[in-house]
Design a protein around this motif. Structure first.
Motif, short mmCIF file in Angstrom:
data_model
loop_
_atom_site.label_atom_id
_atom_site.label_comp_id
_atom_site.label_asym_id
_atom_site.label_seq_id
_atom_site.Cartn_x
_atom_site.Cartn_y
_atom_site.Cartn_z
N GLY A 96 0.80 -1.13 0.09
CA GLY A 96 -0.01 0.16 -0.04
C GLY A 96 0.88 1.19 -0.05
N ALA A 97 2.09 1.05 -0.16
CA ALA A 97 3.03 2.34 0.01
C ALA A 97 3.14 2.82 -1.18
CB ALA A 97 4.40 1.87 0.63
N PRO A 98 3.59 3.99 -1.61
CA PRO A 98 3.79 4.41 -2.92
C PRO A 98 4.92 3.84 -3.44
CG PRO A 98 4.14 6.26 -1.45
CD PRO A 98 3.50 5.11 -0.55
N ARG A 99 4.90 3.42 -4.78
CA ARG A 99 5.89 2.66 -5.25
C ARG A 99 7.07 3.32 -5.85
NH1 ARG A 99 3.92 -0.76 -10.36
NH2 ARG A 99 2.66 -1.73 -8.86
N PRO A 100 8.23 3.22 -5.93
CA PRO A 100 9.40 4.00 -6.71
C PRO A 100 8.93 3.81 -8.28
CG PRO A 100 10.33 2.29 -5.34
CD PRO A 100 8.67 1.72 -5.12
N LEU A 101 9.34 4.95 -8.64
CA LEU A 101 8.76 5.38 -10.23
C LEU A 101 9.88 5.59 -11.08
CD1 LEU A 101 5.65 7.64 -10.05
CD2 LEU A 101 5.76 5.22 -10.30
N PRO A 102 10.15 5.09 -12.16
CA PRO A 102 11.09 5.70 -13.34
C PRO A 102 10.39 6.80 -13.72
CG PRO A 102 9.41 3.87 -14.38
CD PRO A 102 9.21 4.13 -12.91
N ARG A 103 11.58 7.80 -14.15
CA ARG A 103 11.12 9.27 -14.75
C ARG A 103 10.03 8.85 -15.98
NH1 ARG A 103 15.03 13.67 -14.24
NH2 ARG A 103 16.35 13.20 -12.32
N ALA A 105 8.53 5.63 -18.85
CA ALA A 105 8.46 4.24 -19.26
C ALA A 105 7.45 4.24 -20.33
CB ALA A 105 7.61 3.56 -17.96
N GLU A 106 7.55 3.15 -21.22
CA GLU A 106 6.73 3.05 -22.34
C GLU A 106 5.52 2.36 -22.01
OE1 GLU A 106 8.77 0.35 -25.21
OE2 GLU A 106 10.38 1.61 -25.55
N SER A 107 5.11 1.77 -20.95
CA SER A 107 4.11 1.37 -20.56
C SER A 107 3.96 1.24 -18.83
CB SER A 107 3.80 0.05 -21.11
OG SER A 107 4.71 -1.00 -20.74
N GLY A 108 2.97 1.31 -18.38
CA GLY A 108 2.88 1.11 -16.85
C GLY A 108 3.06 2.44 -16.18
N PRO A 109 3.04 2.44 -14.74
CA PRO A 109 3.49 3.66 -14.05
C PRO A 109 4.66 4.44 -14.27
CG PRO A 109 2.36 2.11 -12.80
CD PRO A 109 2.87 1.37 -13.91
N SER A 110 4.74 5.57 -14.36
CA SER A 110 5.90 6.31 -14.43
C SER A 110 5.70 7.83 -13.86
CB SER A 110 6.56 6.51 -15.67
OG SER A 110 5.84 7.52 -16.68
N PHE A 111 6.79 8.51 -13.58
CA PHE A 111 6.36 9.85 -13.15
C PHE A 111 5.86 10.63 -14.14
CE2 PHE A 111 7.43 14.28 -12.28
CZ PHE A 111 7.11 14.39 -10.93
N GLU A 112 6.35 10.63 -15.41
CA GLU A 112 5.84 11.56 -16.56
C GLU A 112 4.42 11.01 -16.70
OE1 GLU A 112 6.64 11.72 -21.52
OE2 GLU A 112 8.46 11.56 -20.06
N ALA A 113 4.03 9.99 -16.77
CA ALA A 113 2.62 9.46 -17.09
C ALA A 113 1.87 9.97 -15.90
CB ALA A 113 2.50 7.92 -16.96
N LEU A 114 2.24 9.93 -14.78
CA LEU A 114 1.45 10.61 -13.62
C LEU A 114 1.12 11.99 -13.97
CD1 LEU A 114 0.27 10.29 -10.81
CD2 LEU A 114 2.48 10.67 -9.89
N VAL A 115 2.12 12.76 -13.99
CA VAL A 115 1.89 14.41 -14.31
C VAL A 115 0.99 14.63 -15.46
CG1 VAL A 115 3.20 16.57 -14.68
CG2 VAL A 115 4.14 14.77 -13.25
N ARG A 116 1.32 13.97 -16.60
CA ARG A 116 0.43 14.05 -17.67
C ARG A 116 -1.14 13.79 -17.50
NH1 ARG A 116 3.55 17.15 -21.19
NH2 ARG A 116 5.39 16.26 -21.93
N ALA A 117 -1.32 12.76 -16.76
CA ALA A 117 -2.69 12.42 -16.29
C ALA A 117 -3.20 13.39 -15.57
CB ALA A 117 -2.74 10.86 -15.69
N ILE A 118 -2.44 14.35 -14.79
CA ILE A 118 -3.02 15.44 -13.92
C ILE A 118 -3.15 16.74 -14.80
CG2 ILE A 118 -2.73 16.75 -12.00
CD1 ILE A 118 -1.31 14.19 -10.76
N ASN A 119 -2.20 17.06 -15.70
CA ASN A 119 -2.09 18.38 -16.20
C ASN A 119 -1.21 18.26 -17.37
OD1 ASN A 119 -1.55 21.04 -16.99
ND2 ASN A 119 -2.02 21.63 -15.23
N THR A 120 -1.66 18.47 -18.67
CA THR A 120 -0.79 18.32 -19.80
C THR A 120 -0.14 19.57 -20.27
OG1 THR A 120 -3.05 19.02 -21.30
CG2 THR A 120 -2.33 16.50 -20.71
N ASP A 121 -0.54 20.63 -19.28
CA ASP A 121 0.10 21.98 -19.67
C ASP A 121 1.37 22.26 -19.04
OD1 ASP A 121 -2.13 22.76 -21.19
OD2 ASP A 121 -3.29 23.53 -19.59
N LEU A 145 12.46 7.04 -8.68
CA LEU A 145 11.92 8.49 -7.81
C LEU A 145 11.19 7.96 -6.56
CD1 LEU A 145 11.19 10.70 -10.70
CD2 LEU A 145 13.01 10.85 -9.37
N ARG A 146 11.31 8.30 -5.52
CA ARG A 146 10.48 8.12 -4.29
C ARG A 146 10.09 9.24 -3.86
NH1 ARG A 146 12.24 2.76 -2.68
NH2 ARG A 146 13.71 2.12 -4.02
#
Length: 267
Positions: A96-103, A105-121, A145-146
């Motif tokens: 249940g802890a937040p997982r480490p993220l790559p900056r 990734a071609e698929s799956g969770p990544s920091f870039e995908a997280l930010v893009r899902a929140i705000n594309t600007d 990233l942690r």
């Protein structure tokens, strides 16, 4: 007002500067909240309601709040990224802890995908650089990233802390004010307090309060994200909420007389 004035003096805000700010708030509140029907009040009526000269009313209403809105939007963006990282099921590990993220990734969770899902600007790199600078996110030897332990204590940036100071204190006062003015208090706003406790006892209570409060906030963060994801009608998303928790302690003053009401859960 005493804690606020203490903060203002510590930050170099003089009384005349505060009066100027307070005058602007009077005018803005009168303009926004004391309308007759849908029509905003005239400058003369605002002067009557607030005591602020009509010339100053015109000058205040002609000013914009772009700097404040920009600062608030930036701080909210950082908080949203961290909040969703901690709450989204696909961004948490088996414990249940937040997982480490790559900056990236071609698929799956990544920091870039997280930010893009929140705000594309906003570029993910811009968000990451600021989170790293503030120490809210760290990068390990493998480039993952942690979320840092300090992130749960809030932003490190002075500007961001000011934004949340204003928002948290403002909403707390708003809830208390509505309860004070209403016959049937609409908001939950209570406190438990005790006097004449040993310092070690308050240490233990504070540690327990931190654990319980953090668990509550993280639970509601996850539930709120789930509720928003389940909402299929964006037009219905017209409300916001804020739940705040605080703990304050200080030494009892020697001159304080003991009272028979030494504690309890109070409104």
């Amino acid at each position: 007002m005493r804690p606020i004035v203490r903060t203002l003096i510590a930050r170099g805000v003089t009384a005349p500067a505060f009066y100027k700010l307070l005058k602007s708030v009077y005018v803005e509140i009168a303009h926004d909240a004391f309308r007759i029907g849908s029509e905003p009040p005239t400058d003369s009526r605002i002067t009557l309601l607030t005591g602020v000269h009509r010339r100053d009313v015109r000058a205040i209403l002609s000013q914009g709040g772009e700097r404040w809105e920009s600062a608030r939007a930036k701080s909210a963006m950082f908080a949203t990224v961290l909040g969703q990282w901690m709450a989204r099921a696909d961004y948490r590990d088996d414990t249940g802890a937040p997982r480490p993220l790559p900056r990236t990734a071609e698929s799956g969770p990544s920091f870039e995908a997280l930010v893009r899902a929140i705000n594309t600007d906003i570029r993910p790199r811009t968000v990451l650089d600021e989170l790293l600078r503030q120490g809210l996110v760290t990068e390990d030897a493998e480039g993952r990233l942690r979320i840092s332990d300090t992130a749960r204590r809030g932003p490190a940036s002075d500007a961001d802390r000011l934004v949340f100071f204003a928002a948290n204190v403002g909403d707390h006062i708003a809830a208390a004010s509505e309860n004070l003015m209403a016959e049937d208090p609409p908001f939950f706003e209570r406190a438990v307090f005790y006097n004449r406790l040993p310092s070690e006892a308050v240490d233990r209570i504070e540690d327990r309060a931190r654990t319980l409060s953090q668990d509550l906030l993280e639970t509601l963060n996850a539930e709120s994200l789930s509720q928003r994801a389940a909402d299929t009608t964006p037009e219905d998303g017209t409300e916001r909420y804020r739940l705040g928790i605080y703990f304050y302690r200080e030494a009892d003053t020697p001159a304080q007389e003991p009272t028979r009401d030494d504690g309890g859960d109070k409104n």
